[in-house]
Design an enzyme around this catalytic site. Structure first.
Site, PDB file in Angstrom:
ATOM      1  N   GLY A  21      22.589  34.507  18.450  1.00  0.00           N
ATOM      2  CA  GLY A  21      22.521  33.071  18.457  1.00  0.00           C
ATOM      3  C   GLY A  21      22.226  32.722  19.985  1.00  0.00           C
ATOM      4  O   GLY A  21      22.318  33.390  21.068  1.00  0.00           O
ATOM      5  N   ALA A  98      30.074  33.164  16.076  1.00  0.00           N
ATOM      6  CA  ALA A  98      29.361  32.623  14.756  1.00  0.00           C
ATOM      7  C   ALA A  98      29.646  31.396  14.494  1.00  0.00           C
ATOM      8  O   ALA A  98      30.969  31.111  14.341  1.00  0.00           O
ATOM      9  CB  ALA A  98      29.647  33.715  13.845  1.00  0.00           C
ATOM     10  N   ASP A 103      26.417  19.227   8.176  1.00  0.00           N
ATOM     11  CA  ASP A 103      26.789  17.662   8.559  1.00  0.00           C
ATOM     12  C   ASP A 103      26.478  16.789   7.210  1.00  0.00           C
ATOM     13  O   ASP A 103      25.380  16.913   6.528  1.00  0.00           O
ATOM     14  CB  ASP A 103      25.840  17.172   9.691  1.00  0.00           C
ATOM     15  CG  ASP A 103      26.338  17.830  10.953  1.00  0.00           C
ATOM     16  OD1 ASP A 103      26.961  18.784  10.891  1.00  0.00           O
ATOM     17  OD2 ASP A 103      25.584  17.684  11.920  1.00  0.00           O
ATOM     18  N   GLY A 158      29.865  12.426  10.737  1.00  0.00           N
ATOM     19  CA  GLY A 158      29.186  13.542   9.944  1.00  0.00           C
ATOM     20  C   GLY A 158      29.679  14.892  10.076  1.00  0.00           C
ATOM     21  O   GLY A 158      29.170  15.772   9.576  1.00  0.00           O
ATOM     22  N   TYR A 162      33.146  20.408  10.342  1.00  0.00           N
ATOM     23  CA  TYR A 162      33.045  20.973  11.566  1.00  0.00           C
ATOM     24  C   TYR A 162      34.096  20.759  12.730  1.00  0.00           C
ATOM     25  O   TYR A 162      34.715  21.460  13.158  1.00  0.00           O
ATOM     26  CB  TYR A 162      31.564  20.476  12.254  1.00  0.00           C
ATOM     27  CG  TYR A 162      30.927  21.543  13.475  1.00  0.00           C
ATOM     28  CD1 TYR A 162      30.597  22.654  13.342  1.00  0.00           C
ATOM     29  CD2 TYR A 162      31.244  20.896  14.677  1.00  0.00           C
ATOM     30  CE1 TYR A 162      30.366  23.466  14.449  1.00  0.00           C
ATOM     31  CE2 TYR A 162      30.984  21.365  15.715  1.00  0.00           C
ATOM     32  CZ  TYR A 162      30.348  22.933  15.737  1.00  0.00           C
ATOM     33  OH  TYR A 162      29.902  23.436  17.005  1.00  0.00           O
ATOM     34  N   GLY A 193      30.368  21.723  25.224  1.00  0.00           N
ATOM     35  CA  GLY A 193      29.798  20.446  25.042  1.00  0.00           C
ATOM     36  C   GLY A 193      28.401  20.437  24.386  1.00  0.00           C
ATOM     37  O   GLY A 193      28.182  21.828  23.612  1.00  0.00           O
TER      38      GLY A 193
END
Ligand code: NAD
Length: 256
Positions: A21, A98, A103, A158, A162, A193
């Site tokens: 990623g 990972a 959302d 949303g 998460y 962030g």
């Protein structure tokens, strides 16, 4: 960081989940730069994706490898770590990078969106950490770095799933840090962030501009900013840092 392990014979072995990623690739590169042998563990990837990863890591030659892994599969995590122990003598550094987003406002969130995210972002941390922790404590050395998020600290519209998982990651970090502190194994969290990665590129441009306007440093984080923090916590001489959450967010959320 030294390129040798405790007995001075081999480089540290680092396992990076989500290693293909945006952040994971740079974490692989920086740990290789620090002298580690690195395995990027990620979902089975297309030839094109793997070729892109290999190109990004070409400078490091054989020091960075890839292993297919679904972190939500407990048995697969144990199997991979078992293989690495046989082939390399054990995983010294685990970075849990990972992660996925699913959302939706809570009113619209489906149980599938909730559970799918939990299986990767939270169960995945349990699965991989459990696979490595016994070997680390037995050998008397280990570094586990879990990638959380500023949105776990502040909550985000949303993102009940998460935010809950990412807050849970740091609870996991603190609890496991206590369990392993006497065994030479540190467990820490890095909370990025908003970073300049595909995950954030997927956010509509207008909202991205609003996010950047709210960051005191005045820019998105770069993967190198995050990888640098991981490398710091993964170092041999970082043994007195454990149970810490290290926010790397350009001042977007300040706390103590
Ligand atoms: P990314 O989407 O580029 O990388 C995530 C990687 O995880 C991907 O390579 C993906 O294939 C892999 N992955 C997904 N499900 C998996 C599974 N079941 N098993 C194994 N691998 C799986 O995202 P990124 O920006 O590199 O994010 C890395 C971590 O940092 C994530 O945990 C994310 O939540 C966190 N984070 C990112 C940002 C950001 O701004 N990019 C901010 C805060 C936190």
């Amino acid at each position: 960081m030294s390129a040798s392990n405790a007995n001075g014979s081999a480089a540290r072995l680092a396992l990076i989940t989500g290693g293909l990623g945006g952040l994971g690739t740079e974490i692989c590169r920086q740990l290789a730069q620090a002298g580690c042998r690195v395995i990027a563990a990620d979902l089975p990837a297309s030839d094109a994706r793997l070729a892109g990863f290999r190109e990004a890591c070409a400078t490091f030659g054989d020091a960075i490898g890839y292993a297919a892994l679904d972190v939500s599969d407990h048995e697969a995590c144990a199997t991979l770590v078992g293989r690495l122990e046989r082939e390399h003598g054990g995983v010294d550094i685990l970075v849990n990078a990972a992660g996925i987003t699913r959302d939706a406002s809570l009113r619209k969130m489906t149980p599938a969106q909730w559970h799918e995210l939990m299986r990767v972002n939270l169960d995945g941390v349990f699965n991989t950490s459990q696979a490595v922790v016994e070997g680390m404590t037995r050998r008397g050395f280990g570094r586990i770095v879990n990638i959380s998020s500023v949105n776990g600290q502040t909550g985000q519209f949303g993102q009940t799933n998460y935010s809950a998982a990412k807050a849970g990651v740091h609870g996991f970090t603190m609890a496991l840090a206590r369990e392993t502190a006497r065994k030479g194994v540190t467990v820490n969290t890095v909370s990025p962030g908003y970073c300049d990665t595909p995950m954030v590129a997927a956010v509509p441009a207008e909202i991205r501009a609003q996010i950047v306007a709210g960051i005191p440093v005045g820019r998105l984080g770069q993967p190198a900013d995050i990888a640098r923090a991981v490398r710091f916590l993964a170092a041999d001489d970082a043994g007195y840092l454990t149970g810490v959450n290290l926010p790397v967010n350009g001042g977007y959320f300040m706390s103590f």
